[in-house]
Structures are given as structure tokens and as C-alpha cells.
Write a protein that holds these residues in place. Structure first.
Motif, mmCIF file in Angstrom:
data_model
loop_
_atom_site.group_PDB
_atom_site.id
_atom_site.type_symbol
_atom_site.label_atom_id
_atom_site.label_comp_id
_atom_site.label_asym_id
_atom_site.label_seq_id
_atom_site.Cartn_x
_atom_site.Cartn_y
_atom_site.Cartn_z
ATOM 1 N N THR A 79 -5.689 -0.603 5.268
ATOM 2 C CA THR A 79 -6.225 0.132 4.344
ATOM 3 C C THR A 79 -5.601 1.647 4.450
ATOM 4 O O THR A 79 -5.832 2.445 3.387
ATOM 5 N N THR A 80 -4.797 1.903 5.377
ATOM 6 C CA THR A 80 -4.260 3.526 5.556
ATOM 7 C C THR A 80 -2.963 3.757 5.310
ATOM 8 O O THR A 80 -2.067 2.933 5.896
ATOM 9 N N TRP A 81 -2.441 4.448 4.481
ATOM 10 C CA TRP A 81 -1.341 4.929 4.636
ATOM 11 C C TRP A 81 -1.056 6.638 4.796
ATOM 12 O O TRP A 81 -1.696 7.528 4.258
ATOM 13 N N GLN A 82 -0.275 7.008 5.671
ATOM 14 C CA GLN A 82 -0.045 8.324 6.182
ATOM 15 C C GLN A 82 -1.444 8.799 6.446
ATOM 16 O O GLN A 82 -1.896 9.910 6.088
ATOM 17 N N ARG A 83 -2.308 8.005 7.260
ATOM 18 C CA ARG A 83 -3.747 8.798 7.793
ATOM 19 C C ARG A 83 -4.498 8.775 6.641
ATOM 20 O O ARG A 83 -5.693 9.381 6.910
ATOM 21 N N VAL A 84 -4.355 8.285 5.613
ATOM 22 C CA VAL A 84 -5.536 8.279 4.588
ATOM 23 C C VAL A 84 -5.930 6.916 3.907
ATOM 24 O O VAL A 84 -4.965 6.107 3.794
ATOM 25 N N GLU A 85 -7.262 6.928 3.735
ATOM 26 C CA GLU A 85 -7.620 5.492 3.613
ATOM 27 C C GLU A 85 -7.676 5.395 1.860
ATOM 28 O O GLU A 85 -8.150 6.063 1.186
ATOM 29 N N TYR A 86 -6.935 4.106 1.329
ATOM 30 C CA TYR A 86 -7.029 3.992 0.060
ATOM 31 C C TYR A 86 -7.596 2.666 -0.429
ATOM 32 O O TYR A 86 -7.610 2.402 -1.736
ATOM 33 N N LEU B 114 0.762 -1.276 -0.141
ATOM 34 C CA LEU B 114 -0.101 -0.135 -0.128
ATOM 35 C C LEU B 114 0.773 1.331 0.147
ATOM 36 O O LEU B 114 0.549 2.259 -0.698
ATOM 37 N N GLY B 115 2.042 1.055 0.700
ATOM 38 C CA GLY B 115 2.881 2.737 0.831
ATOM 39 C C GLY B 115 3.336 3.018 -0.413
ATOM 40 O O GLY B 115 3.179 3.801 -0.815
ATOM 41 N N GLU B 116 3.915 1.778 -1.218
ATOM 42 C CA GLU B 116 4.265 2.235 -2.466
ATOM 43 C C GLU B 116 3.181 2.856 -3.588
ATOM 44 O O GLU B 116 3.227 3.784 -4.224
ATOM 45 N N PHE B 117 2.206 1.924 -3.788
ATOM 46 C CA PHE B 117 1.137 2.350 -4.439
ATOM 47 C C PHE B 117 0.414 3.517 -4.105
ATOM 48 O O PHE B 117 0.009 4.496 -5.110
ATOM 49 N N ALA B 118 0.190 3.991 -2.752
ATOM 50 C CA ALA B 118 -0.387 5.106 -2.429
ATOM 51 C C ALA B 118 0.732 6.251 -2.501
ATOM 52 O O ALA B 118 0.412 7.503 -3.011
ATOM 53 N N SER B 119 1.899 6.287 -2.328
ATOM 54 C CA SER B 119 3.025 7.486 -2.426
ATOM 55 C C SER B 119 3.039 7.618 -3.849
ATOM 56 O O SER B 119 3.694 8.721 -4.135
ATOM 57 N N LYS B 120 2.986 6.620 -5.023
ATOM 58 C CA LYS B 120 3.192 7.003 -6.397
ATOM 59 C C LYS B 120 1.790 7.455 -6.852
ATOM 60 O O LYS B 120 2.014 7.739 -8.001
ATOM 61 N N GLY B 121 0.784 7.466 -6.160
ATOM 62 C CA GLY B 121 -0.408 8.050 -6.740
ATOM 63 C C GLY B 121 -1.044 7.075 -7.443
ATOM 64 O O GLY B 121 -1.995 7.574 -8.640
ATOM 65 N N LEU B 122 -1.107 5.936 -7.203
ATOM 66 C CA LEU B 122 -1.519 5.022 -8.362
ATOM 67 C C LEU B 122 -2.880 4.661 -8.017
ATOM 68 O O LEU B 122 -3.838 3.707 -8.664
ATOM 69 N N VAL B 123 -3.583 4.651 -6.573
ATOM 70 C CA VAL B 123 -4.759 4.475 -6.235
ATOM 71 C C VAL B 123 -5.415 5.577 -5.618
ATOM 72 O O VAL B 123 -4.857 6.516 -5.096
ATOM 73 N N LEU B 124 -6.831 5.534 -5.542
ATOM 74 C CA LEU B 124 -7.575 6.695 -5.142
ATOM 75 C C LEU B 124 -7.543 6.671 -3.877
ATOM 76 O O LEU B 124 -7.888 5.715 -3.218
ATOM 77 N N PRO B 125 -7.702 7.863 -2.999
ATOM 78 C CA PRO B 125 -8.119 7.891 -1.603
ATOM 79 C C PRO B 125 -9.558 7.759 -1.740
ATOM 80 O O PRO B 125 -10.085 8.312 -2.354
ATOM 81 N N ILE B 126 -10.157 6.940 -0.971
ATOM 82 C CA ILE B 126 -11.525 6.633 -0.838
ATOM 83 C C ILE B 126 -12.179 6.708 0.461
ATOM 84 O O ILE B 126 -13.445 6.330 0.527
ATOM 85 N N GLY B 127 -11.515 7.633 1.304
ATOM 86 C CA GLY B 127 -12.243 7.575 2.771
ATOM 87 C C GLY B 127 -13.673 8.171 2.559
ATOM 88 O O GLY B 127 -14.630 7.669 3.442
ATOM 89 N N GLU B 128 -14.096 9.168 1.787
ATOM 90 C CA GLU B 128 -15.285 9.789 1.527
ATOM 91 C C GLU B 128 -16.233 8.826 0.744
ATOM 92 O O GLU B 128 -17.573 8.689 1.376
#
Length: 563
Positions: free
Chosen positions: A253-260, A219-233
Motif C-alpha cells: 500500500t506504500t510508495w516512498q513511505r506514504v500509504e495510498y 502503485l508507484g506510477e499512480f502515486a507518483s502521478k498524483g492519481l490517488v489520494l494519500p490515505i494514511g490519516e
């Protein structure tokens, strides 16, 4: 029954029986009974004698023997010696009969789907699934997904791991009664290919998929590279309640306090033990590293093809094992923050991503791994997860480290030699550590480059796939996922599986941990390095201290490059 309905039923039965003439020359009940019994026994692994086959045919004995002999002469049935020395033989379908029977089943499936399931006769039978009859209250899929497929031809596209859980998910979607999708909408690939295709998809202008599965530590790699959407809302709007998930599972599901993403299934690595052997030997189930080694030595008997433990020590699974055993000794692979219950992977910065492999705990973990090799099956250093699981499944080992998703086959697999003979315990503790229960599994995520017009449907599908009802359906079908408290506490789900009860009890006692494999952006590089260096130590190419130091230095360099 009016004339029209009578003729429809008669026509259906006639069309259903006619293709069977392509299997045998004579379409009668005896031929059907013989072939049905022979094919079922072959698939389930039961030996068939000529006397048994004659009995199930319901023909007079002499007539039945002549009929079976005719099928042998006609190349439909073959004889095989029961053993090299035995005079007895068993009967099996030939390759020709198997192909004919499979083709008949495919024609039948297509006919039923066309008449009952609303499938048109232009669709290939492989594009949908013929599931078991639904009992009780069937799960109701979102109407928008069905409407868009039927009226607009819109089918969501999935990139998933090639395993039993996602295969079952594909089957549920492509079931001819649900009519939600075709099987070709699901791309199931090996885990290594899943990672590479997930990265490649992110480089496309528009995503080829509406939903992708990623291994939790990625998750950290995919989130930090912007490959997946934040979906908390989206999660909050969908009605998914994070409070219904164990906190350690939802935190994946969370990387740096954002749900992906949403945890679609979780699997726990545990120690499986042959309860019958431990009981007959008067031994308690292991709670520590030393207990495992002591019990393994007591049961280890290579001359009888029985081993103390089934273990997967090829490079990639070995990296996970090392990180888990390090956790059992009370230490994380990285300098992440300590908490009262272990460690936290939240809000990590550069200071909390330094490796700490070259340590006393690292030496203790390696010492345990060396001792395990002495009581493991031959070739353990080349064994992957499925290889060691197969050794335990055949009844050839007293213990085995196993993910609960794979352990489900110990009871469900037709040819399992350990049915109702397995007890599960949390991972035994090392010196200075605790009995940890590491979490693995997959997250369902929406690619950041998805076509915006398809996003609402993808969000609706994600909510349904992670719903209590859909997850309960998978549990009832033998998959011990139980990421939701409401599912693991459901009486019907609990009654369906010993593993569901066991994982549920771990969750309720707050014994599940996700920090052993921290989802940092450089996780896959770190995993590769650990696998290589620990493998060198266990195979004798390096000393333990040299391997740990080299792993430490190499990971330091990739951490520095990551910034």
C-alpha cells in the motif's frame, strides 16, 4: 394469523406461481419437478436420462414418459446422443426452455425483492443481486451508506477488475437485502482496460469513480502521478489496524513511505500438484527447479493428453513468471536494496531502480523456462492465466503454477476433475535461491480528483470493505484472500478452505514476498519489455543472451526517461 396477513401470503403465492404458466402450459408439481431437475442438471453438468427424469416427476412411469415426450414434441426438451457410437441419449433443455426458465427466475427474483427487500418495482432486476440466505451473524454495512442511498439517492461508483472476487463484492453490495447499491454502480473491466481507465480518470476534472482498484505493482506510477489520494490519516481514523496485515502485504500500500490504499485481496502464486499422481508414483512434492522438471518428465504423456505442467507463457504472464523465477534464483529484477529476508521496495531512488536482467540468474531462469516448455501443454506460449488453469482443472496436467485466487476453483468449480486431489507448495527454488511465495492482488484507492463532498462516504466504505467481517464473509464464500492475520486465523475461515490454511501458514512463517515485481513508476513498461524479450528467447527468435541484453538496454532507456 389475521385476515390481512392471510390474504397477503395467499396473494404472494398466487403471484409467484402465475408466471410459471409462461414456461409450460400446465402449472403443476410434475412440470415444476421436471424443469427444475433438468435445468439444475444442465447447469451443474450432470447427464439426465429419460428414466431418471420420469422418476423425479413423481408421476406413474407411463404418465411421466408421455409427459416428457410431450415436452420433447413441444420443443422444450431435446435428446442428444451420449456419444457418437452409443445408442443411449441424454435429455437437455432447449434454448427456448432455458430462456423461459431464466425469465421466470428473473420475475420471481423481482417479486421477492419488491416484497421482502425494500426494492421498488421500477428497478431492473439486473441492478441487484439475489444472494444465498445469510447464516449466523450477518455483516452490518455502514448506516451512512444506506441512509444516503435511500434518502438522497447517492450511490458510490467503483472501478474494479473483472474477476470473481470483485464480482462477489458487487453482489454483496447489490444484494436486495443490503440495499447499498445497484450493480450498475460497479464497473468491472479487464485488467488492461482497468489500467487505461484508471489513467484516463486521473485526467478528468472530477473523478467518475469514488473508488478504484489498482494492481499492486502499479502503485508507484499512480502515486507518483498524483492519481490517488494519500490515505494514511483516514486509515488511522477508520480503525483499520495495519498490524493485522502481514508486513509484506501491507507494504504493497506504500510508495516512498506514504500509504495510498488498502489491500482488498491478496493472491499468492504457488505450485499446484496432483497429490494423487505424486502419491501413486512415489514422488515427493517439488522443492527445486530440477524437482519440477524431473517430476514433469515422469508424468508427461502427450499421447494420453496428460502433461507434466500447465503453464501460461503468453507475453504478460511470462513477464511475471520471469521476475518470479529470477527471485527464486535469489535476485531481483531491479537493483533494489537487499535485506536479511530478501529485498526492500521502500524509499527507492534512481540508484536502486537500475535493471539487472542481463545476469547469470537471468540465464538460469531462462534455462528453467525452456525446460518447462518441453513438459507443458501444447500452445503454452500463447496461454494466459485462465488457459493454463483450465488445463489443470480438467485433470490434464500433473502440476501448474497458479495464483491462489484462481486455484480456488479447483475445489469450488462444479466440473473440476481435481477436487480433493491437489496439494500446494511454495514456488520451488532455483540455484542459489529460496522457495519464494510472490504476492499479487489489488489495492482499493480513492482517486485524488474525487468530489470532496463524496470523500467521507468513500472513506467509510473503504474501511468497511477492508474490515475483518467483510473479508471473512468473502473467505467463507470460497475466496482465499486472507490478507489479515485475524481472518486467516479464524476457525470458521480456516475450516472453509485448504487454500486459506495454506496462505495463512505462509504468512505465519514469514514466507510471503512482494519485491519480485517492484511497484516502480515505469513498471508497466518494464513488464511489457520483459514479456516481449523472454517470449522471443523461448520461441527461438533470439538467443537467451541476446534477449536478456536487449531487455536490459531497453529498460535502462525507460529508467533514464523516468528521471
Amino acid at each position: 394469523m389475521n385476515d390481512h396477513e392471510f390474504l397477503r401470503v395467499y396473494d404472494f403465492v398466487d403471484r409467484l406461481r402465475r408466471p410459471f404458466l409462461g414456461v409450460v402450459d400446465v402449472e403443476d408439481e410434475a412440470a415444476w419437478r421436471i424443469i427444475h431437475y433438468l435445468m439444475r442438471s444442465e447447469l451443474e453438468g450432470y447427464p439426465v436420462t429419460i428414466s431418471k427424469l420420469a422418476l423425479v416427476s413423481n408421476l406413474p412411469h407411463g404418465t411421466a414418459i408421455r409427459r416428457i415426450q410431450g415436452m420433447i414434441d413441444g420443443g422444450l426438451i431435446e435428446r442428444r446422443a451420449a456419444s457418437e457410437t452409443a445408442k443411449r441419449f441424454t435429455l437437455h433443455p432447449t434454448a427456448r426452455l432455458s430462456n423461459l426458465a431464466i425469465n421466470y427466475a428473473a420475475e420471481t427474483k423481482a417479486l421477492i425483492a419488491e416484497i421482502v427487500g425494500g426494492r421498488n418495482n421500477e428497478e431492473h432486476e439486473a441492478d441487484y443481486y439475489f444472494g444465498a440466505p445469510q447464516r449466523g451473524n450477518p455483516i452490518i454495512p455502514p448506516i451512512n451508506l444506506l441512509t444516503n442511498r435511500v434518502t438522497k439517492g447517492v450511490e458510490l461508483q467503483f472501478l474494479l477488475n473483472d474477476d470473481n472476487y470483485f464480482a462477489a463484492m458487487r453482489n454483496m453490495w447489490s444484494d436486495f437485502r443490503n440495499n447499498l447499491a445497484s450493480a450498475k454502480s460497479f464497473k468491472l473491466v479487464h485488467q488492461n482496460d482497468l489500467y487505461r481507465e484508471g489513467l484516463a480518470n486521473g485526467a478528468r476534472a472530477v473523478s467518475a469513480y469514488d473508488m478504484i482498484a489498482i494492481d499492486m505493482p502499479w502503485l508507484g506510477e499512480f502515486a507518483s502521478k498524483g492519481l490517488v489520494l494519500p490515505i494514511g490519516e483516514m486509515i488511522r481514523e477508520s480503525g483499520i489496524n495495519p498490524m493485522d496485515f502481514h508486513p509484506s502485504i501491507w507494504s504493497t500500500t506504500t510508495w516512498q513511505r506514504v500509504e495510498y490504499g488498502v489491500p482488498i485481496y491478496c493472491t499468492i502464486e504457488v505450485l499446484a500438484c496432483r497429490s494423487d499422481l505424486f502419491e501413486s508414483g512415489g514422488l515427493a512434492l517439488p522443492r527445486t527447479f530440477d524437482d519440477v522438471i524431473s517430476a514433469g518428465r515422469a508424468f508427461h504423456n502427450p499421447a494420453a493428453e496428460r502433461y507434466g505442467i500447465a503453464w501460461n507463457a503468453a507475453h504478460r504472464p511470462l513477464a511475471s513468471s520471469f521476475m518470479f523465477f529470477l527471485g527464486c534464483c535469489g535476485q531481483s529484477v531491479l537493483s533494489i536494496r537487499r535485506t536479511p529476508t530478501g529485498y526492500s521496495t521502500e524509499n527507492l531512488d534512481a540508484q536502486h531502480m537500475r535493471p539487472q536482467i542481463d545476469s547469470e540468474a537471468g540465464l538460469l531462469a531462462l534455462d528453467y523456462m525452456h525446460r518447462m516448455l518441453e513438459i507443458a501443454q501444447p500452445g503454452a506460449l500463447e496461454a494466459h492465466w485462465d488457459d493454463s488453469c483450465a488445463v489443470f482443472l480438467r485433470g490434464q496436467s500433473a502440476m501448474g503454477y497458479v495464483w491462489t485466487m484462481r486455484a480456488a476453483q479447483f475445489e469450488a468449480e462444479v466440473r473440476s476433475a481435481v477436487k480433493r486431489r491437489v496439494a500446494y507448495v511454495p514456488q520451488p527454488s532455483g540455484p542459489g535461491g529460496t522457495n519464494t511465495s510472490p504476492i499479487g492482488g489489488f489495492l482499493l484507492c480513492i482517486p485524488s480528483n474525487i468530489d470532496p463532498k463524496r470523500l467521507p462516504l468513500a472513506a467509510e466504505a473503504l474501511a468497511w470493505m477492508a474490515s475483518r467481517e467483510a473479508m471473512k464473509e468473502h473467505v467463507k464464500n470460497g475466496f482465499p484472500v486472507a490478507p489479515r492475520f485475524s481472518v486467516s486465523a479464524d476457525p470458521e475461515a480456516i475450516g472453509s478452505s485448504q487454500l486459506v490454511r495454506f496462505v495463512g501458514s505462509l504468512a505465519n512463517r514469514n514466507l510471503l514476498r512482494n519485491w519480485q515485481r517492484p511497484p516502480v513508476p515505469f513498471y508497466t513498461g518494464m513488464e511489457r519489455i520483459i514479456g516481449e524479450e523472454v517470449h522471443d528467447a523461448l520461441s527461438g527468435r533470439k538467443s537467451d543472451r541476446a534477449a536478456l541484453k536487449d531487455a536490459q538496454d531497453r529498460i535502462e532507456r525507460i529508467v533514464d526517461r523516468a528521471g
